[in-house]
Write a protein that holds these residues in place. Structure first.
Motif, PDB file in Angstrom:
ATOM      1  N   SER A   1      -6.868   4.421  -0.369  1.00  0.00           N
ATOM      2  CA  SER A   1      -6.102   3.920  -1.140  1.00  0.00           C
ATOM      3  C   SER A   1      -5.364   2.540   0.242  1.00  0.00           C
ATOM      4  CB  SER A   1      -4.123   4.025  -1.327  1.00  0.00           C
ATOM      5  OG  SER A   1      -3.749   4.395  -0.376  1.00  0.00           O
TER       6      SER A   1
ATOM      7  N   VAL B   1      -1.219  -1.135  -4.678  1.00  0.00           N
ATOM      8  CA  VAL B   1      -2.444  -0.431  -4.668  1.00  0.00           C
ATOM      9  C   VAL B   1      -2.057   0.925  -4.196  1.00  0.00           C
ATOM     10  CG1 VAL B   1      -4.522   0.547  -3.360  1.00  0.00           C
ATOM     11  CG2 VAL B   1      -3.936  -1.992  -3.229  1.00  0.00           C
ATOM     12  N   ARG B   2      -2.491   1.561  -4.646  1.00  0.00           N
ATOM     13  CA  ARG B   2      -2.285   3.586  -4.847  1.00  0.00           C
ATOM     14  C   ARG B   2      -3.169   4.401  -5.164  1.00  0.00           C
ATOM     15  NH1 ARG B   2       2.292   7.343  -5.947  1.00  0.00           N
ATOM     16  NH2 ARG B   2       1.906   8.731  -7.399  1.00  0.00           N
ATOM     17  N   CYS B   3      -3.224   5.617  -4.359  1.00  0.00           N
ATOM     18  CA  CYS B   3      -4.238   6.705  -4.726  1.00  0.00           C
ATOM     19  C   CYS B   3      -3.271   7.587  -5.770  1.00  0.00           C
ATOM     20  CB  CYS B   3      -4.351   7.801  -3.717  1.00  0.00           C
ATOM     21  SG  CYS B   3      -5.493   8.754  -3.698  1.00  0.00           S
TER      22      CYS B   3
ATOM     23  N   VAL C   1       0.559  -0.993   0.243  1.00  0.00           N
ATOM     24  CA  VAL C   1       0.439   0.286  -0.121  1.00  0.00           C
ATOM     25  C   VAL C   1       1.258   0.897   0.039  1.00  0.00           C
ATOM     26  CG1 VAL C   1      -1.784   0.908   1.051  1.00  0.00           C
ATOM     27  CG2 VAL C   1      -1.781  -1.485   1.488  1.00  0.00           C
TER      28      VAL C   1
ATOM     29  N   ASP D   1     -11.800   3.600  -9.968  1.00  0.00           N
ATOM     30  CA  ASP D   1     -10.783   3.033  -9.842  1.00  0.00           C
ATOM     31  C   ASP D   1     -10.782   2.159 -10.249  1.00  0.00           C
ATOM     32  OD1 ASP D   1     -11.013   4.429  -7.328  1.00  0.00           O
ATOM     33  OD2 ASP D   1     -11.409   2.687  -6.182  1.00  0.00           O
TER      34      ASP D   1
ATOM     35  N   VAL E   1      -6.462   3.745  -7.355  1.00  0.00           N
ATOM     36  CA  VAL E   1      -7.500   4.159  -6.338  1.00  0.00           C
ATOM     37  C   VAL E   1      -8.349   5.868  -6.917  1.00  0.00           C
ATOM     38  CG1 VAL E   1      -7.873   1.869  -5.163  1.00  0.00           C
ATOM     39  CG2 VAL E   1      -6.769   3.747  -3.989  1.00  0.00           C
TER      40      VAL E   1
END
Length: 299
Positions: A20, A113-115, A9, A293, A144
């Motif tokens: 995220s 997972v990354r914003c 993350v 997303d 996301v």
């Protein structure tokens, strides 16, 4: 299909909210996966400042490092209380994408997972780091947005069944499998979509470029048959199988927004070490505008 066991993350310490993290925690619960919280804290302004001598720069970077470590540990403590094994790491490395990818490889992460970050002053939803990760990540990448998922998330798998290369055909099946598995884990629903534009063919026909039987009607039947052949092995409900006549880069984006999909699943093909991943003009246009997303899958 992937069964995620270790999720990396990527945390942006400048953000007040961390979608995220929230979504990664939800995934970790469903997949019984471990989490690693990670900050790439390279600061180019700090690194190139002429105001610091070497000892002062080292102290400044160490202060930044300690601050970020404490931030991650606070986040991790809350997650551990939910029964999820969670570790933390902070690194100073010049190119953020390389830093993230190196960490993913070393930690054995099978999902990043990354914003996604907007480009300052540009009408694009992704930063240069996002694009680098899309092109270069060897494991699935979930970018996301800030909107939360619905209680029963809607997953859209965008496929192109007209590929002829074996690698591409294999990828389409993998996308369908990934989307189906994700929907099952999240207690959601999965849809499949193929969009094609017959108007381009009609223009070629008018110009005398395409000959019979390559008429728009014939081309439509080819797309319909290819879509049916590609999706027949999946368990996706026929009511959730969509064949759309539209310019793909607009049709897919509009369709996803109109039907409130939470996650769009798309593929990227690896080509060579020099050109690591070819996204394609159409796919890049979709990625630039999609509001959901985005889960990027490689063969």
């Amino acid at each position: 299909m992937n069964t995620y066991s270790k999720i990396l993350v990527v945390i942006d310490p400048e953000l007040e909210q961390h979608p995220s993290l929230n979504k990664a925690v939800h995934l970790a619960k469903q997949y019984q996966a471990k989490l690693e919280l990670f900050i790439s804290d390279y600061d180019p302004l700090l690194a190139t400042s002429y105001l610091f001598d070497a000892p002062s720069l080292e102290r400044a970077t160490q202060t930044l490092h300690n601050r970020h470590c404490k931030l991650l540990e606070r986040m991790a403590d809350s997650i551990r209380q939910q029964g999820i094994e969670t570790t933390c790491d902070v690194r100073w490395q010049q190119r953020p994408a390389d830093c993230i990818l190196d960490k993913a490889e070393e930690s054995g992460a099978d999902l990043i997972v990354r914003c996604s970050h907007p480009n300052d002053g540009q009408d694009l939803p992704f930063s240069h780091t996002d694009w680098d990760l899309i092109r270069e990540a060897s494991v699935p990448l979930l970018l996301v947005k800030h909107q939360p998922w619905q209680a029963s998330p809607k997953i859209l798998v965008a496929i192109d069944p007209m590929h002829t290369r074996a690698e591409s055909i294999k990828l389409e099946q993998k996308l369908l499998g990934e989307g189906t598995a994700l929907a099952e884990k999240l207690s959601g629903e999965v849809h499949a979509l193929h969009a094609f534009d017959p108007s381009k063919l009609e223009m070629h026909i008018e110009a005398g470029v395409i000959r019979f039987p390559d008429t728009p009607g014939h081309i439509r039947e080819l797309h319909k048959a290819a879509f049916a052949e590609t999706i027949k092995q999946s368990s996706i409900d026929p009511a959730n199988q969509h064949l759309l006549e539209a310019v793909p880069e607009k049709g897919i984006v509009d369709f996803a927004k109109k039907n409130s999909y939470d996650i769009t699943v798309m593929g990227a093909i690896s080509r060579s070490a020099i050109e690591r991943v070819l996204i394609g003009h159409t796919a890049e246009k979709i990625l630039e505008k999609i509001s959901s997303d985005l889960l990027i899958i490689k063969p």
